[in-house]
Design a protein around this motif. Structure first.
Motif, PDB file in Angstrom:
ATOM      1  N   ARG A   1      38.333  70.132  32.794  1.00  0.00           N
ATOM      2  CA  ARG A   1      39.398  69.860  33.785  1.00  0.00           C
ATOM      3  C   ARG A   1      38.781  69.645  35.161  1.00  0.00           C
ATOM      4  O   ARG A   1      39.234  68.795  35.937  1.00  0.00           O
ATOM      5  CB  ARG A   1      40.391  71.029  33.792  1.00  0.00           C
ATOM      6  N   PRO A  56      41.024  66.201  28.409  1.00  0.00           N
ATOM      7  CA  PRO A  56      40.756  65.549  29.704  1.00  0.00           C
ATOM      8  C   PRO A  56      39.505  64.690  29.627  1.00  0.00           C
ATOM      9  O   PRO A  56      38.468  65.121  29.113  1.00  0.00           O
ATOM     10  CB  PRO A  56      40.558  66.732  30.657  1.00  0.00           C
ATOM     11  N   GLN A 111      44.589  73.243  23.136  1.00  0.00           N
ATOM     12  CA  GLN A 111      44.504  72.337  24.287  1.00  0.00           C
ATOM     13  C   GLN A 111      45.870  72.200  24.969  1.00  0.00           C
ATOM     14  O   GLN A 111      45.961  72.191  26.206  1.00  0.00           O
ATOM     15  CB  GLN A 111      44.009  70.970  23.826  1.00  0.00           C
ATOM     16  N   ASN A 115      46.628  73.170  28.838  1.00  0.00           N
ATOM     17  CA  ASN A 115      47.129  72.165  29.772  1.00  0.00           C
ATOM     18  C   ASN A 115      48.385  72.615  30.497  1.00  0.00           C
ATOM     19  O   ASN A 115      48.706  72.083  31.568  1.00  0.00           O
ATOM     20  CB  ASN A 115      47.408  70.849  29.037  1.00  0.00           C
ATOM     21  N   ALA A 129      44.610  75.859  34.265  1.00  0.00           N
ATOM     22  CA  ALA A 129      44.220  74.450  34.304  1.00  0.00           C
ATOM     23  C   ALA A 129      44.399  73.877  35.702  1.00  0.00           C
ATOM     24  O   ALA A 129      43.537  73.131  36.201  1.00  0.00           O
ATOM     25  CB  ALA A 129      45.042  73.658  33.291  1.00  0.00           C
TER      26      ALA A 129
END
Length: 557
Positions: free
Chosen positions: A377, A486, A531, A535, A540
């Motif tokens: 990220r 990402p 994930q 997110n 994040a």
């Protein structure tokens, strides 16, 4: 790094496909107080001669080895010994086994599994091999007197031509893969050294490339190790080894036929290169044969059955060694034991056990993956600053020395914010050891052979469907996983190439065991869930804010 990882997986797939075809076991080197390797002459194979179908009465068989009385030499109908676990057919021509069918297992064609190569044209299992002095008759094709035990679980064979005498005893148990075999040969009343043979290969001959899985083996007690030999080990002629062995015999991927001598007895074993036909292939294949002996008179316990760890351990702890989990055994064996436990104690299905263990593994590795997610990220948030650096050097050629300054600026930026530029490969790298370990589990664990899950009939084999579902679903999850992850400052050409990676993976996995595809698919699904969870967390957002330029952060204030 992504390109290197792609190449690594391609090489990994190539190794898995080609290893069974090119792997070559080496014969053990002679050493002091350890097996001594040497070549011995091979016996001449004799064409098969079938006994007449008409029944005939047996002559009275002597209670021990015949010494001078000539046997009746009458052909008899095949004799079948049946237990709860196998069905064996004997012939009194040669006093050997013409078939050894395991009742609980089927071959790759769905038929009862016969461990004997009935088309080899060589002597059948339990024929005798004479490494030194030869008998006065071809006793492996002669007619023996036959006497079956009253309970039907044993049979005795005797032969004599007035000079050579042979005595064989086979004794079985109703519910055990363990049996006893005794052989004794004399010439004019003196012991005639002989070895018990199993020629023409062993195991499931209906699998693809059966020669790659078949080998002879013995466990060397002084060296505390299992020694395996293939047909290539004896390419220059039969090879013999002798020493203090816990057992010796033959094996393929899932089954073994091993002779266990009395404790403290020296054993001799010969490996033969038998290039012969199989029931499923007219073209001769390089299979192996074996002969074993523990002295002038052979007295062995005999295990013929599956390479099941629980069964083997109960018989002899050293027998567990015949299940070879390879160089990753420290990981593969615990994985198998855990999956086996979940199957036995909880879900009673190996497919669901694999799913549960895979989910548990991914949850245990999540803290490591979380750190990588934060790093990725940050890399995504650093993209504008990376683009600014690249813009200043955009007109430079790749050979320009200033390109090194560009790379250094990028690396300094990563270092400043604690970003690992190779972090995108980390989830895949984490899976590699488990991938290899699971692959080994599916290729050596007989428990997985024939294990079903939903529409999958055998987890150790690819799906038996015209279009295989698991690899296709795995490709879809791989694409979706890439979309969710990402993306850092990746070259557009490289990014387009990486989009083909799921297709390449699908091609690799299309012919892999279904259980292995199920493991990787489950890992993808769990990874997607992790994930998605990351997110949508504050962690994040905080990771992205931590790398913003100071001015931008002050402007927000």
């Amino acid at each position: 790094m992504e390109v290197r990882l792609l190449l690594a997986f391609l090489l990994m797939g190539a190794v898995m496909f080609l290893t069974p075809y090119i792997f070559k076991s080496q014969a053990p080197a002679p050493a002091k107080k350890s097996p001594v390797a040497s070549t011995v002459p091979a016996e001449q194979a004799k064409p098969e001669s079938q006994p007449p179908a008409a029944p005939a009465e047996t002559a009275a068989a002597p209670s021990g080895p015949a010494t001078s009385a000539v046997t009746s030499k009458k052909p008899l109908p095949p004799l079948t010994v049946e237990t709860d676990l196998f069905r064996i057919t004997f012939s009194n021509q040669g006093a050997n086994a013409r078939s050894w069918v395991l009742r609980k297992y089927k071959d790759s064609n769905g038929k009862p599994l016969d461990l004997v190569n009935t088309t080899s044209g060589l002597g059948y299992p339990f024929s005798l091999y004479f490494p030194e002095q030869k008998p006065t008759a071809d006793i492996n094709w002669a007619w023996y007197d036959q006497k079956q035990d009253e309970d039907g679980l044993g049979v005795t064979y005797d032969y004599s031509d007035g000079h050579t005498s042979v005595h064989k005893v086979f004794r079985f148990q109703k519910n055990s893969y363990l049996s006893q075999v005794e052989t004794d040969a004399t010439l004019d009343g003196k012991p005639l050294p002989s070895m018990i043979e199993w020629r023409g290969g062993f195991g499931d001959f209906t699998v693809a490339n059966p020669a790659s899985a078949q080998r002879t083996l013995y466990f060397d007690v002084p060296q505390n190790k299992l020694v395996e030999q293939t047909a290539r080990s004896a390419k220059n002629g039969p090879v013999t080894a002798s020493g203090s062995f816990s057992f010796g015999g033959l094996a393929d991927s899932y089954f073994a036929a091993v002779f266990l001598p009395p404790s403290g007895v020296s054993v001799q074993q010969v490996t033969f290169p038998d290039t012969v036909r199989t029931p499923g292939d007219e073209k001769p294949l390089p299979l192996v044969g074996a002969a074993v002996s523990d002295g002038a008179r052979n007295r062995f316990e005999l295990y013929v059955g599956p390479k099941d760890l629980d069964i083997l351990k109960r018989i002899n702890p050293k027998l567990e060694q015949v299940v070879d989990f390879g160089w990753l055994s420290f990981l593969a064996k615990p994985l198998f034991l855990i999956v086996n436990w979940f199957n036995a104690a909880a879900v009673h299905n190996y497919g669901w056990a694999i799913v549960i263990v895979t989910i548990a593994l991914n949850m245990m590795l999540f803290p490591l993956k979380l750190s990588n997610m934060k790093s990725m990220r940050k890399m995504q948030a650093l993209k504008p600053q990376i683009d600014a650096i690249n813009a200043r050097y955009k007109n430079l050629k790749m050979t320009d020395p200033k390109k090194a300054d560009q790379n250094q600026e990028v690396m300094d930026l990563y270092k400043k914010h604690g970003v690992n530029p190779m972090g995108g490969c980390f989830p895949m790298l984490l899976q590699i050891p488990f991938f290899f370990a699971f692959y080994k589990v599916f290729t050596v664990s007989v428990e997985m052979r024939g294990a079903s899950w939903l529409w999958v009939s055998d987890l150790s084999q690819p799906e038996h469907l015209a279009i295989r579902i698991l690899p296709i679903v795995m490709i879809a999850t791989q694409f979706w996983m890439q979309k969710m992850t990402p993306q850092a400052n990746v070259d557009p050409n490289q990014q387009r190439m990486m989009m083909f990676m799921p297709l390449i993976f699908g091609f690799m996995f299309y012919n892999f065991p279904s259980g292995l595809v199920l493991y990787y698919l489950t890992s993808n699904l769990v990874g997607m869930g992790q994930q998605w969870f990351f997110n949508h967390t504050e962690a994040a957002q905080e990771a992205a804010r931590s790398v913003e330029p100071p001015k931008k952060r002050n402007g927000r204030k």
